[in-house]
Design a protein around this motif. Structure first.
Motif, PDB file in Angstrom:
ATOM      1  N   ILE A  71      -6.054 -21.251 -30.649  1.00  0.00           N
ATOM      2  CA  ILE A  71      -6.658 -22.513 -30.236  1.00  0.00           C
ATOM      3  C   ILE A  71      -5.577 -23.586 -30.252  1.00  0.00           C
ATOM      4  O   ILE A  71      -4.836 -23.729 -31.217  1.00  0.00           O
ATOM      5  N   SER A  72      -5.491 -24.344 -29.152  1.00  0.00           N
ATOM      6  CA  SER A  72      -4.496 -25.413 -29.036  1.00  0.00           C
ATOM      7  C   SER A  72      -4.894 -26.627 -29.871  1.00  0.00           C
ATOM      8  O   SER A  72      -6.032 -26.730 -30.341  1.00  0.00           O
ATOM      9  N   GLN A  73      -3.950 -27.558 -30.029  1.00  0.00           N
ATOM     10  CA  GLN A  73      -4.217 -28.771 -30.799  1.00  0.00           C
ATOM     11  C   GLN A  73      -5.437 -29.511 -30.250  1.00  0.00           C
ATOM     12  O   GLN A  73      -6.298 -29.929 -30.993  1.00  0.00           O
ATOM     13  N   ARG A  74      -5.482 -29.693 -28.930  1.00  0.00           N
ATOM     14  CA  ARG A  74      -6.630 -30.291 -28.223  1.00  0.00           C
ATOM     15  C   ARG A  74      -6.988 -29.294 -27.123  1.00  0.00           C
ATOM     16  O   ARG A  74      -6.417 -29.336 -26.047  1.00  0.00           O
ATOM     17  N   HIS A  75      -7.917 -28.413 -27.399  1.00  0.00           N
ATOM     18  CA  HIS A  75      -8.178 -27.260 -26.542  1.00  0.00           C
ATOM     19  C   HIS A  75      -9.174 -27.553 -25.419  1.00  0.00           C
ATOM     20  O   HIS A  75      -8.864 -27.368 -24.250  1.00  0.00           O
ATOM     21  N   VAL A  76     -10.381 -27.969 -25.786  1.00  0.00           N
ATOM     22  CA  VAL A  76     -11.426 -28.248 -24.791  1.00  0.00           C
ATOM     23  C   VAL A  76     -12.185 -29.507 -25.165  1.00  0.00           C
ATOM     24  O   VAL A  76     -12.173 -29.952 -26.306  1.00  0.00           O
ATOM     25  N   ARG A  77     -12.874 -30.027 -24.153  1.00  0.00           N
ATOM     26  CA  ARG A  77     -13.740 -31.194 -24.348  1.00  0.00           C
ATOM     27  C   ARG A  77     -15.120 -30.825 -23.845  1.00  0.00           C
ATOM     28  O   ARG A  77     -15.278 -30.328 -22.731  1.00  0.00           O
ATOM     29  N   PHE A  78     -16.123 -31.040 -24.683  1.00  0.00           N
ATOM     30  CA  PHE A  78     -17.515 -30.902 -24.290  1.00  0.00           C
ATOM     31  C   PHE A  78     -18.054 -32.317 -24.118  1.00  0.00           C
ATOM     32  O   PHE A  78     -17.752 -33.201 -24.908  1.00  0.00           O
ATOM     33  N   TYR A  79     -18.836 -32.535 -23.075  1.00  0.00           N
ATOM     34  CA  TYR A  79     -19.382 -33.857 -22.828  1.00  0.00           C
ATOM     35  C   TYR A  79     -20.631 -33.747 -21.973  1.00  0.00           C
ATOM     36  O   TYR A  79     -20.946 -32.694 -21.428  1.00  0.00           O
ATOM     37  N   ASP A  80     -21.338 -34.864 -21.891  1.00  0.00           N
ATOM     38  CA  ASP A  80     -22.563 -34.938 -21.111  1.00  0.00           C
ATOM     39  C   ASP A  80     -22.267 -35.695 -19.823  1.00  0.00           C
ATOM     40  O   ASP A  80     -21.651 -36.754 -19.857  1.00  0.00           O
ATOM     41  N   TYR A  81     -22.686 -35.150 -18.692  1.00  0.00           N
ATOM     42  CA  TYR A  81     -22.536 -35.838 -17.412  1.00  0.00           C
ATOM     43  C   TYR A  81     -23.903 -35.883 -16.745  1.00  0.00           C
ATOM     44  O   TYR A  81     -24.424 -34.853 -16.319  1.00  0.00           O
ATOM     45  N   ASP A  82     -24.504 -37.061 -16.733  1.00  0.00           N
ATOM     46  CA  ASP A  82     -25.810 -37.259 -16.105  1.00  0.00           C
ATOM     47  C   ASP A  82     -26.849 -36.262 -16.626  1.00  0.00           C
ATOM     48  O   ASP A  82     -27.590 -35.662 -15.864  1.00  0.00           O
ATOM     49  N   GLY A  83     -26.857 -36.070 -17.945  1.00  0.00           N
ATOM     50  CA  GLY A  83     -27.850 -35.187 -18.563  1.00  0.00           C
ATOM     51  C   GLY A  83     -27.479 -33.720 -18.581  1.00  0.00           C
ATOM     52  O   GLY A  83     -28.248 -32.899 -19.068  1.00  0.00           O
ATOM     53  N   GLN A  84     -26.312 -33.358 -18.066  1.00  0.00           N
ATOM     54  CA  GLN A  84     -25.872 -31.954 -18.036  1.00  0.00           C
ATOM     55  C   GLN A  84     -24.693 -31.755 -18.979  1.00  0.00           C
ATOM     56  O   GLN A  84     -23.723 -32.508 -18.920  1.00  0.00           O
ATOM     57  N   PRO A  85     -24.749 -30.755 -19.842  1.00  0.00           N
ATOM     58  CA  PRO A  85     -23.588 -30.470 -20.681  1.00  0.00           C
ATOM     59  C   PRO A  85     -22.455 -29.889 -19.824  1.00  0.00           C
ATOM     60  O   PRO A  85     -22.690 -29.076 -18.933  1.00  0.00           O
ATOM     61  N   MET A  86     -21.234 -30.343 -20.104  1.00  0.00           N
ATOM     62  CA  MET A  86     -20.053 -29.921 -19.358  1.00  0.00           C
ATOM     63  C   MET A  86     -18.975 -29.490 -20.346  1.00  0.00           C
ATOM     64  O   MET A  86     -18.975 -29.908 -21.506  1.00  0.00           O
ATOM     65  N   VAL A  87     -18.034 -28.669 -19.853  1.00  0.00           N
ATOM     66  CA  VAL A  87     -16.859 -28.299 -20.634  1.00  0.00           C
ATOM     67  C   VAL A  87     -15.635 -28.461 -19.744  1.00  0.00           C
ATOM     68  O   VAL A  87     -15.691 -28.191 -18.545  1.00  0.00           O
ATOM     69  N   GLU A  88     -14.546 -28.926 -20.346  1.00  0.00           N
ATOM     70  CA  GLU A  88     -13.288 -29.107 -19.631  1.00  0.00           C
ATOM     71  C   GLU A  88     -12.161 -28.553 -20.487  1.00  0.00           C
ATOM     72  O   GLU A  88     -12.027 -28.910 -21.662  1.00  0.00           O
ATOM     73  N   ASP A  89     -11.335 -27.674 -19.922  1.00  0.00           N
ATOM     74  CA  ASP A  89     -10.142 -27.203 -20.614  1.00  0.00           C
ATOM     75  C   ASP A  89      -9.106 -28.322 -20.551  1.00  0.00           C
ATOM     76  O   ASP A  89      -8.853 -28.884 -19.491  1.00  0.00           O
ATOM     77  N   LEU A  90      -8.503 -28.649 -21.683  1.00  0.00           N
ATOM     78  CA  LEU A  90      -7.560 -29.764 -21.759  1.00  0.00           C
ATOM     79  C   LEU A  90      -6.106 -29.304 -21.628  1.00  0.00           C
ATOM     80  O   LEU A  90      -5.195 -29.947 -22.141  1.00  0.00           O
ATOM     81  N   GLY A  91      -5.887 -28.206 -20.925  1.00  0.00           N
ATOM     82  CA  GLY A  91      -4.539 -27.688 -20.748  1.00  0.00           C
ATOM     83  C   GLY A  91      -4.100 -26.805 -21.896  1.00  0.00           C
ATOM     84  O   GLY A  91      -2.923 -26.748 -22.242  1.00  0.00           O
ATOM     85  N   SER A  92      -5.048 -26.103 -22.478  1.00  0.00           N
ATOM     86  CA  SER A  92      -4.757 -25.234 -23.614  1.00  0.00           C
ATOM     87  C   SER A  92      -3.763 -24.142 -23.226  1.00  0.00           C
ATOM     88  O   SER A  92      -3.698 -23.722 -22.077  1.00  0.00           O
ATOM     89  N   THR A  93      -2.995 -23.688 -24.190  1.00  0.00           N
ATOM     90  CA  THR A  93      -1.995 -22.642 -23.957  1.00  0.00           C
ATOM     91  C   THR A  93      -2.651 -21.312 -23.613  1.00  0.00           C
ATOM     92  O   THR A  93      -2.220 -20.620 -22.690  1.00  0.00           O
ATOM     93  N   ASN A  94      -3.689 -20.933 -24.333  1.00  0.00           N
ATOM     94  CA  ASN A  94      -4.312 -19.619 -24.160  1.00  0.00           C
ATOM     95  C   ASN A  94      -5.572 -19.635 -23.312  1.00  0.00           C
ATOM     96  O   ASN A  94      -6.207 -18.611 -23.133  1.00  0.00           O
ATOM     97  N   GLY A  95      -5.947 -20.793 -22.821  1.00  0.00           N
ATOM     98  CA  GLY A  95      -7.094 -20.883 -21.927  1.00  0.00           C
ATOM     99  C   GLY A  95      -8.431 -20.820 -22.632  1.00  0.00           C
ATOM    100  O   GLY A  95      -8.535 -20.643 -23.828  1.00  0.00           O
ATOM    101  N   SER A  96      -9.455 -20.986 -21.820  1.00  0.00           N
ATOM    102  CA  SER A  96     -10.854 -20.943 -22.252  1.00  0.00           C
ATOM    103  C   SER A  96     -11.599 -20.119 -21.225  1.00  0.00           C
ATOM    104  O   SER A  96     -11.171 -20.029 -20.074  1.00  0.00           O
TER     105      SER A  96
END
Length: 125
Positions: free
Chosen positions: A58-83
């Motif tokens: 797991i990278s220092q800052r690996h992924v971000r989970f957030y809400d977009y218009d009522g929908q849960p979202m995930v974004e990879d933050l450029g992690s070394t090993n991916g998601s």
């Protein structure tokens, strides 16, 4: 563009629900639950909302989970090993740096040696 009737219906369906991230692996942490609200960054950095400093994949800052218009979202933050987003068979689709994916109830996300599922709970939140 005008929102479709389907998106209006989905927004209404999301009201009165709370979305949670539930840890599945490793077994020692199975069932640990975090309510998703705002931006939640997961990684090894102590400043992250969810710190998993015992997994070298797991990278220092690996992924971000957030809400977009009522929908849960995930974004990879450029992690070394991916998601990965896992399907019903456990096969994964790799998230590329900066890619954002809408999560559905029951979606599974693998990050390092951890996997999480998304649960939408009615009447809470």
């Amino acid at each position: 563009p005008k929102p479709s009737k389907t998106s209006k219906r989905q927004s209404k369906q999301q009201r009165g629900r709370a979305t949670r991230l539930v840890m599945l692996e490793p077994r020692s942490r199975r069932g640990v639950t975090v309510q998703l609200g705002g931006d939640i960054v997961l990684g090894r950095d102590p400043a992250c909302a969810i710190v998993l400093d015992d997994d070298a994949y797991i990278s220092q800052r690996h992924v971000r989970f957030y809400d977009y218009d009522g929908q849960p979202m995930v974004e990879d933050l450029g992690s070394t090993n991916g998601s990965e987003i896992l399907d019903d068979t456990g096969e994964g689709s790799l998230l590329t740096k900066g890619s954002r994916v809408r999560l559905e109830d029951g979606s599974r996300v693998r990050i390092g040696n951890r996997s999480f599922t998304v649960a939408t709970v009615r009447g809470q939140g």
